[in-house]
Write a protein that holds these residues in place. Structure first.
Motif, PDB file in Angstrom:
ATOM      1  N   ASP A  89       6.111  -2.490 -19.667  1.00  0.00           N
ATOM      2  CA  ASP A  89       6.213  -1.956 -18.304  1.00  0.00           C
ATOM      3  C   ASP A  89       4.818  -1.829 -17.697  1.00  0.00           C
ATOM      4  OD1 ASP A  89       7.310   0.968 -16.566  1.00  0.00           O
ATOM      5  OD2 ASP A  89       7.831  -1.111 -16.163  1.00  0.00           O
ATOM      6  N   HIS A  90       4.818  -1.703 -16.391  1.00  0.00           N
ATOM      7  CA  HIS A  90       3.569  -1.638 -15.637  1.00  0.00           C
ATOM      8  C   HIS A  90       2.661  -0.519 -16.138  1.00  0.00           C
ATOM      9  CE1 HIS A  90       1.176  -2.312 -11.931  1.00  0.00           C
ATOM     10  NE2 HIS A  90       0.996  -1.011 -11.968  1.00  0.00           N
ATOM     11  N   ALA A  91       3.252   0.646 -16.386  1.00  0.00           N
ATOM     12  CA  ALA A  91       2.451   1.806 -16.765  1.00  0.00           C
ATOM     13  C   ALA A  91       1.769   1.622 -18.117  1.00  0.00           C
ATOM     14  CB  ALA A  91       3.329   3.057 -16.790  1.00  0.00           C
ATOM     15  N   ASP A  92       2.289   0.721 -18.947  1.00  0.00           N
ATOM     16  CA  ASP A  92       1.742   0.536 -20.297  1.00  0.00           C
ATOM     17  C   ASP A  92       0.858  -0.706 -20.410  1.00  0.00           C
ATOM     18  OD1 ASP A  92       3.260   2.757 -21.185  1.00  0.00           O
ATOM     19  OD2 ASP A  92       5.028   1.454 -21.315  1.00  0.00           O
TER      20      ASP A  92
ATOM     21  N   LEU B   5       6.758  -6.156 -13.676  1.00  0.00           N
ATOM     22  CA  LEU B   5       7.574  -5.384 -12.749  1.00  0.00           C
ATOM     23  C   LEU B   5       8.986  -5.932 -12.571  1.00  0.00           C
ATOM     24  CD1 LEU B   5       4.874  -4.956  -9.941  1.00  0.00           C
ATOM     25  CD2 LEU B   5       5.625  -3.184 -11.547  1.00  0.00           C
ATOM     26  N   ASP B   6       9.142  -7.232 -12.564  1.00  0.00           N
ATOM     27  CA  ASP B   6      10.431  -7.834 -12.222  1.00  0.00           C
ATOM     28  C   ASP B   6      11.481  -7.494 -13.273  1.00  0.00           C
ATOM     29  OD1 ASP B   6      12.549 -10.019 -11.981  1.00  0.00           O
ATOM     30  OD2 ASP B   6      11.242 -10.496 -10.281  1.00  0.00           O
ATOM     31  N   PRO B   7      12.677  -7.057 -12.851  1.00  0.00           N
ATOM     32  CA  PRO B   7      13.702  -6.691 -13.832  1.00  0.00           C
ATOM     33  C   PRO B   7      14.230  -7.867 -14.643  1.00  0.00           C
ATOM     34  CG  PRO B   7      14.583  -6.615 -11.592  1.00  0.00           C
ATOM     35  CD  PRO B   7      13.109  -6.789 -11.463  1.00  0.00           C
ATOM     36  N   TYR B   8      13.968  -9.099 -14.210  1.00  0.00           N
ATOM     37  CA  TYR B   8      14.459 -10.280 -14.919  1.00  0.00           C
ATOM     38  C   TYR B   8      13.338 -11.039 -15.623  1.00  0.00           C
ATOM     39  CZ  TYR B   8      18.651  -9.281 -12.283  1.00  0.00           C
ATOM     40  OH  TYR B   8      19.761  -8.650 -11.761  1.00  0.00           O
ATOM     41  N   ARG B   9      12.207 -10.404 -15.823  1.00  0.00           N
ATOM     42  CA  ARG B   9      11.050 -11.119 -16.380  1.00  0.00           C
ATOM     43  C   ARG B   9      11.250 -11.524 -17.836  1.00  0.00           C
ATOM     44  NH1 ARG B   9      10.089  -5.740 -15.859  1.00  0.00           N
ATOM     45  NH2 ARG B   9       9.029  -4.574 -17.522  1.00  0.00           N
ATOM     46  N   ALA B  10      12.127 -10.850 -18.560  1.00  0.00           N
ATOM     47  CA  ALA B  10      12.425 -11.245 -19.943  1.00  0.00           C
ATOM     48  C   ALA B  10      13.856 -11.746 -20.071  1.00  0.00           C
ATOM     49  CB  ALA B  10      12.184 -10.074 -20.894  1.00  0.00           C
TER      50      ALA B  10
ATOM     51  N   PRO C  60       3.756  -9.701 -19.942  1.00  0.00           N
ATOM     52  CA  PRO C  60       3.330  -8.995 -21.153  1.00  0.00           C
ATOM     53  C   PRO C  60       4.527  -8.532 -21.978  1.00  0.00           C
ATOM     54  CG  PRO C  60       2.280  -8.097 -19.169  1.00  0.00           C
ATOM     55  CD  PRO C  60       3.391  -8.969 -18.713  1.00  0.00           C
ATOM     56  N   LEU C  61       4.458  -8.767 -23.270  1.00  0.00           N
ATOM     57  CA  LEU C  61       5.474  -8.271 -24.201  1.00  0.00           C
ATOM     58  C   LEU C  61       4.918  -7.107 -25.004  1.00  0.00           C
ATOM     59  CD1 LEU C  61       6.996 -11.557 -25.712  1.00  0.00           C
ATOM     60  CD2 LEU C  61       7.927 -10.143 -23.858  1.00  0.00           C
ATOM     61  N   VAL C  62       5.805  -6.190 -25.371  1.00  0.00           N
ATOM     62  CA  VAL C  62       5.417  -5.095 -26.254  1.00  0.00           C
ATOM     63  C   VAL C  62       5.163  -5.672 -27.641  1.00  0.00           C
ATOM     64  CG1 VAL C  62       6.185  -2.944 -27.321  1.00  0.00           C
ATOM     65  CG2 VAL C  62       6.764  -3.432 -24.927  1.00  0.00           C
TER      66      VAL C  62
ATOM     67  N   HIS D  57       0.855  -1.185   0.000  1.00  0.00           N
ATOM     68  CA  HIS D  57       0.000   0.000   0.000  1.00  0.00           C
ATOM     69  C   HIS D  57       0.892   1.235   0.000  1.00  0.00           C
ATOM     70  CE1 HIS D  57      -3.298  -2.664   1.391  1.00  0.00           C
ATOM     71  NE2 HIS D  57      -2.383  -3.181   2.195  1.00  0.00           N
ATOM     72  N   GLY D  58       0.377   2.322  -0.559  1.00  0.00           N
ATOM     73  CA  GLY D  58       1.054   3.603  -0.423  1.00  0.00           C
ATOM     74  C   GLY D  58       1.678   4.101  -1.704  1.00  0.00           C
ATOM     75  N   PRO D  59       2.144   5.357  -1.688  1.00  0.00           N
ATOM     76  CA  PRO D  59       2.692   6.009  -2.887  1.00  0.00           C
ATOM     77  C   PRO D  59       3.874   5.238  -3.464  1.00  0.00           C
ATOM     78  CG  PRO D  59       2.378   7.580  -1.092  1.00  0.00           C
ATOM     79  CD  PRO D  59       2.173   6.231  -0.509  1.00  0.00           C
ATOM     80  N   GLY D  60       3.833   5.054  -4.770  1.00  0.00           N
ATOM     81  CA  GLY D  60       4.958   4.443  -5.470  1.00  0.00           C
ATOM     82  C   GLY D  60       4.948   2.940  -5.515  1.00  0.00           C
ATOM     83  N   TRP D  61       4.251   2.286  -4.581  1.00  0.00           N
ATOM     84  CA  TRP D  61       4.267   0.820  -4.572  1.00  0.00           C
ATOM     85  C   TRP D  61       3.478   0.272  -5.756  1.00  0.00           C
ATOM     86  CZ3 TRP D  61       6.757  -3.203  -2.765  1.00  0.00           C
ATOM     87  CH2 TRP D  61       6.183  -4.467  -2.905  1.00  0.00           C
ATOM     88  N   ARG D  62       4.040  -0.736  -6.436  1.00  0.00           N
ATOM     89  CA  ARG D  62       3.362  -1.422  -7.531  1.00  0.00           C
ATOM     90  C   ARG D  62       3.333  -2.915  -7.209  1.00  0.00           C
ATOM     91  NH1 ARG D  62       2.111   2.948  -8.035  1.00  0.00           N
ATOM     92  NH2 ARG D  62       2.366   4.384  -9.801  1.00  0.00           N
TER      93      ARG D  62
END
Length: 423
Positions: free
Chosen positions: A226-229, A209-214, A266-268, A189-194
């Motif tokens: 990315d999460h935002a997209d 989110l994970d830096p090693y997901r690909a 998710p892939l672009v 919970h809270g600002p910035g947490w994803r």
């Protein structure tokens, strides 16, 4: 930990792409054993070349290793879940392949986050400091928090986890809470947490989110979104619809997907065509752009899961040799493939042929998919048959690989040349 040798009937069921709970249990045990062996190999490499590892990185790695061992004594199931999470395998593969130097030291810092995640999920008080490359704290399978600091102190009580960025006067406003202490569930919970996004109806999640997901360096499988997209509602709806379609088409395969697929990445999109992939180092992860419709998601999950199953099996029971330059033409790709590619493609497409055969004759699925599935079955059936001939005539398969291919051919023949007419 030792894995019991794979019985011949289990190998046959796997070769026939049959949903088999006992086979999945066996592959899961094999995966965990290999994960432990690779971790030990990394520890041996670090100790063997400790003079070449930056002292701070070496100390943090050893403290994190001790933390994992300590948690494992009390909550081994939690540690196993964290170590078997697909991105842990991708990180390990990258760390073992990375030359000694700053890049290797940087990869070692990932064990900080893995150990902290295991300790947090294991419950109880905790006070540790972890490295945060690029100012991001990433907890595998849990979530991500920007901290704008090279390291962050994590303090946990019985119910609440707080983050203290290095140099900050106060804790970050985001917190984690234990939403299920018994199962080690954490909610942020809270600002910035994803938070890693749970997919409905099971234990799988959508990890953007994970830096090693690909993989440790991204690359050939495509660019991870990315999460935002990411449209999480659209992915959840597509996942739910695919699960429903699979249950109506083949309940056993639906149950297999629900149990074996831990992560969807998710892939672009790259052009109009759908993209799907797996990482041999990360079984249980399906990397894909958003498929078109429920049938597209169902087909992607079945296809990519069988790449994962075969990769895990091959690590346990080698099915083919390495080092040969011979390539072969297959019907589903324009480029010639080595024998490993022929086997992987034939296996994944045999599973799809089985799925399409069932869909084409199932009254419970939409008529549009019945018709489409029948056409796809017609298109792929002969291509798989041709690939199986290549495999069975090849001297690049091991004895187990030839038996595996022979069992695949038997299942392929049992499907028939064309599906029964759809109702």
């Amino acid at each position: 930990m030792n894995v019991v040798p794979l019985p011949a009937p289990a190998l046959a069921r796997l070769a026939r792409t049959s949903p088999d709970p006992a086979g999945l249990t066996f592959l899961g045990s094999a995966l965990h054993t290999r994960r432990l062996l690779l971790l030990k190999a990394l520890l041996v490499r670090v100790h063997r070349h400790r003079a070449a590892v930056e002292p701070g990185a070496l100390g943090r790695f050893e403290r994190s290793w001790e933390l994992v061992e300590r948690v494992d004594r009390h909550r081994p199931a939690v540690v196993r879940e964290v170590l078997d999470y697909p991105t842990t395998g991708a990180w390990l593969a990258g760390a073992l392949a990375e030359p000694l130097g700053p890049g290797f030291d940087r990869l070692l810092a990932r064990l900080d986050s893995i150990a902290a995640t295991a300790a947090l999920r294991g419950g109880g008080p905790l006070d540790v400091t972890v490295e945060t490359p690029d100012g991001l704290l990433s907890l595998p399978g849990v979530g991500r928090l920007p901290v704008a600091a090279p390291r962050v102190r994590i303090s946990a009580g019985e119910r609440i986890v707080r983050f203290h960025p290095d140099g900050a006067r106060h804790a970050a406003p985001a917190v984690l809470t234990f939403s299920g202490v018994r199962h080690g569930l954490l909610t942020g919970h809270g600002p910035g947490w994803r938070q890693v996004h749970p997919l409905p109806g099971g234990a799988a999640c959508l990890d953007d989110l994970d830096p090693y997901r690909a993989g440790a360096g991204g690359g050939s499988v495509g660019t991870a979104a990315d999460h935002a997209d990411t449209d999480h509602a659209a992915w959840s709806a597509r996942w739910r619809a695919a699960q429903d379609l699979l249950r109506r088409t083949d309940p056993g395969r639906a149950a297999e997907i629900a149990r074996a697929v831990r992560v969807v990445v998710p892939l672009v999109p790259r052009g109009p065509r759908h993209r799907g992939a797996t990482l041999s180092a990360a079984p249980g992860a399906v990397l894909t752009s958003l498929p078109a419709g429920a049938h597209g998601m169902a087909e992607t999950l079945v296809h990519e899961l069988h790449h994962s199953k075969l990769a895990t099996l091959h690590e346990l029971v080698p099915l083919y040799g390495h080092g040969r330059d011979t390539v072969h033409r297959v019907g589903w790709r324009p480029d010639p493939r080595p024998i490993a590619g022929v086997l992987h493609g034939a296996y994944a497409h045999l599973a799809l042929a089985d799925l399409w055969r069932r869909a084409a004759t199932a009254d419970e699925v939409p008529k549009s998919w019945r018709s489409r599935a029948g056409q796809q079955f017609d298109d792929i059936h002969d291509q798989v048959g041709d690939a199986l001939e290549i495999l069975l005539e090849s001297d690049e398969l091991t004895a187990e690989g030839r038996e595996f291919a022979a069992q695949m051919r038997q299942h392929h023949a049992s499907l028939g040349a064309t599906p029964l007419a759809a109702g």
